[in-house]
Design an enzyme around this catalytic site. Structure first.
Site, PDB file in Angstrom:
ATOM      1  N   ARG A  59      10.546  25.343  42.908  1.00  0.00           N
ATOM      2  CA  ARG A  59      11.748  25.615  42.135  1.00  0.00           C
ATOM      3  C   ARG A  59      12.695  26.462  42.978  1.00  0.00           C
ATOM      4  O   ARG A  59      12.305  27.456  43.553  1.00  0.00           O
ATOM      5  CB  ARG A  59      11.402  26.375  40.862  1.00  0.00           C
ATOM      6  CG  ARG A  59      12.660  26.854  40.179  1.00  0.00           C
ATOM      7  CD  ARG A  59      12.423  27.350  38.793  1.00  0.00           C
ATOM      8  NE  ARG A  59      13.671  27.818  38.228  1.00  0.00           N
ATOM      9  CZ  ARG A  59      13.744  28.475  37.106  1.00  0.00           C
ATOM     10  NH1 ARG A  59      12.663  28.739  36.422  1.00  0.00           N
ATOM     11  NH2 ARG A  59      14.912  28.875  36.654  1.00  0.00           N
ATOM     12  N   ARG A 106      15.789  22.531  36.869  1.00  0.00           N
ATOM     13  CA  ARG A 106      14.671  23.129  37.591  1.00  0.00           C
ATOM     14  C   ARG A 106      13.463  22.205  37.612  1.00  0.00           C
ATOM     15  O   ARG A 106      13.252  21.406  36.691  1.00  0.00           O
ATOM     16  CB  ARG A 106      14.293  24.492  37.007  1.00  0.00           C
ATOM     17  CG  ARG A 106      13.846  24.546  35.563  1.00  0.00           C
ATOM     18  CD  ARG A 106      14.932  24.576  34.515  1.00  0.00           C
ATOM     19  NE  ARG A 106      15.929  25.612  34.635  1.00  0.00           N
ATOM     20  CZ  ARG A 106      15.800  26.840  34.122  1.00  0.00           C
ATOM     21  NH1 ARG A 106      14.733  27.178  33.481  1.00  0.00           N
ATOM     22  NH2 ARG A 106      16.773  27.696  34.244  1.00  0.00           N
ATOM     23  N   ASP A 140       9.850  25.533  34.986  1.00  0.00           N
ATOM     24  CA  ASP A 140      10.219  26.812  34.372  1.00  0.00           C
ATOM     25  C   ASP A 140       9.063  27.232  33.469  1.00  0.00           C
ATOM     26  O   ASP A 140       8.656  26.471  32.595  1.00  0.00           O
ATOM     27  CB  ASP A 140      11.501  26.626  33.548  1.00  0.00           C
ATOM     28  CG  ASP A 140      11.965  27.914  32.889  1.00  0.00           C
ATOM     29  OD1 ASP A 140      11.890  28.978  33.535  1.00  0.00           O
ATOM     30  OD2 ASP A 140      12.399  27.856  31.726  1.00  0.00           O
ATOM     31  N   ASP A 156       7.809  30.313  30.970  1.00  0.00           N
ATOM     32  CA  ASP A 156       8.251  31.502  30.250  1.00  0.00           C
ATOM     33  C   ASP A 156       7.136  32.044  29.364  1.00  0.00           C
ATOM     34  O   ASP A 156       6.417  31.263  28.718  1.00  0.00           O
ATOM     35  CB  ASP A 156       9.450  31.168  29.355  1.00  0.00           C
ATOM     36  CG  ASP A 156      10.698  30.832  30.159  1.00  0.00           C
ATOM     37  OD1 ASP A 156      10.896  31.432  31.231  1.00  0.00           O
ATOM     38  OD2 ASP A 156      11.452  29.954  29.707  1.00  0.00           O
TER      39      ASP A 156
HETATM   40  P1  ADP Z   1      15.316  31.002  31.620  1.00  0.00           P
HETATM   41  O1  ADP Z   1      13.838  30.776  31.589  1.00  0.00           O
HETATM   42  O2  ADP Z   1      15.794  31.926  30.520  1.00  0.00           O
HETATM   43  O3  ADP Z   1      16.109  29.731  31.646  1.00  0.00           O
HETATM   44  P2  ADP Z   1      14.878  31.862  34.357  1.00  0.00           P
HETATM   45  O4  ADP Z   1      13.625  31.057  34.335  1.00  0.00           O
HETATM   46  O5  ADP Z   1      15.842  31.625  35.457  1.00  0.00           O
HETATM   47  O6  ADP Z   1      15.676  31.772  32.987  1.00  0.00           O
HETATM   48  O7  ADP Z   1      14.394  33.367  34.353  1.00  0.00           O
HETATM   49  C1  ADP Z   1      15.184  34.413  34.807  1.00  0.00           C
HETATM   50  C2  ADP Z   1      14.361  35.697  34.751  1.00  0.00           C
HETATM   51  O8  ADP Z   1      13.980  35.954  33.413  1.00  0.00           O
HETATM   52  C3  ADP Z   1      13.049  35.707  35.502  1.00  0.00           C
HETATM   53  O9  ADP Z   1      13.192  36.131  36.813  1.00  0.00           O
HETATM   54  C4  ADP Z   1      12.189  36.694  34.690  1.00  0.00           C
HETATM   55  O10 ADP Z   1      11.959  37.886  35.373  1.00  0.00           O
HETATM   56  C5  ADP Z   1      13.028  36.973  33.474  1.00  0.00           C
HETATM   57  N1  ADP Z   1      12.299  37.010  32.214  1.00  0.00           N
HETATM   58  C6  ADP Z   1      12.555  37.902  31.225  1.00  0.00           C
HETATM   59  N2  ADP Z   1      11.741  37.706  30.187  1.00  0.00           N
HETATM   60  C7  ADP Z   1      10.937  36.658  30.514  1.00  0.00           C
HETATM   61  C8  ADP Z   1       9.885  35.990  29.835  1.00  0.00           C
HETATM   62  N3  ADP Z   1       9.509  36.349  28.598  1.00  0.00           N
HETATM   63  N4  ADP Z   1       9.284  34.960  30.470  1.00  0.00           N
HETATM   64  C9  ADP Z   1       9.670  34.581  31.705  1.00  0.00           C
HETATM   65  N5  ADP Z   1      10.664  35.180  32.418  1.00  0.00           N
HETATM   66  C10 ADP Z   1      11.295  36.212  31.813  1.00  0.00           C
HETATM   67 MG    MG Z   2      12.182  31.061  32.858  1.00  0.00          MG
END
Ligand code: ADP
Ligand code: MG
Length: 181
Positions: free
Chosen positions: A82, A93, A96, A98
């Protein structure tokens, strides 16, 4: 042991392979046990014009600290090559990952906010989550199944296939659409 829900998404390259690769990576990781995996979902993109997403969710039991699990997820994203485009939020992407829920806890650390801040507005995250954790709640006790049901249609469609290709579909499960279209 902590019960954690992780949301998976991909919309570039080979999304099925990326999501299944992430599942394999989580299963291989120390301190993590995958206890449930959802079906695959095709979902309309949020943000700039880009291909549809493939989404799923997994439930984990883990002994890792929250930031250590986040580091593992970032390593798996990097392994899927990614590349974050500077200045583009919600861009396409290859993978991803989360952290959606961390037991009943609310976490607010630099780089990690749980429940994921946009969870309650995103059917693409909530539908697979509710599939594998129908009784899941926000830290204040709000049932997420109800939150999901109250959201408008957002173009989220459950496929016949599961994230875990080794788990067979039972008859009548899911819809007739497949990952190939
Ligand atoms: P999104 O998943 O919201 O589309 P990104 O994957 O680009 O955005 O994540 C950006 C940042 O969000 C990551 O570098 C991470 O540190 C932060 N972040 C904050 N909370 C979380 C979470 N609950 N899970 C994953 N990433 C998180
Ligand atoms: Mg994310």
């Amino acid at each position: 042991m902590t019960r954690v829900i992780v949301g998976l998404g991909a919309n570039l390259g080979d999304p099925v392979a990326a999501l299944r690769g992430a599942l394999a990576g989580l299963r291989a990781a120390d301190g993590v046990e995958v206890v449930a995996a959802s079906h695959l979902y095709v979902t309309a993109p949020v943000g700039p014009p880009q291909p549809d997403y493939l989404n799923a969710a997994v439930a984990l039991e883990t002994v890792l600290a929250p930031l250590d699990l986040l580091a593992l997820l970032h390593a798996l994203e990097a392994a899927a090559r990614r590349v974050r485009v500077r200045g583009v939020r919600f861009g396409p992407r290859t993978l991803d990952l989360d952290i959606l829920l961390w037991d009943g806890a609310a976490i607010d650390l630099p780089g990690l906010v749980v429940p994921h801040p946009r969870l309650v507005e995103r059917r693409f995250a909530l539908e697979p989550l509710v599939e594998i954790a129908p009784d899941a709640t926000l830290p204040d006790g709000t049932p997420l199944a109800g939150v999901c049901a109250a959201l408008p249609d957002q173009g989220v469609e459950r496929l016949v296939e599961r994230l875990d290709a080794t788990m067979c579909c039972s008859h009548g499960e899911g819809r007739s659409r497949t990952a190939e279209g």
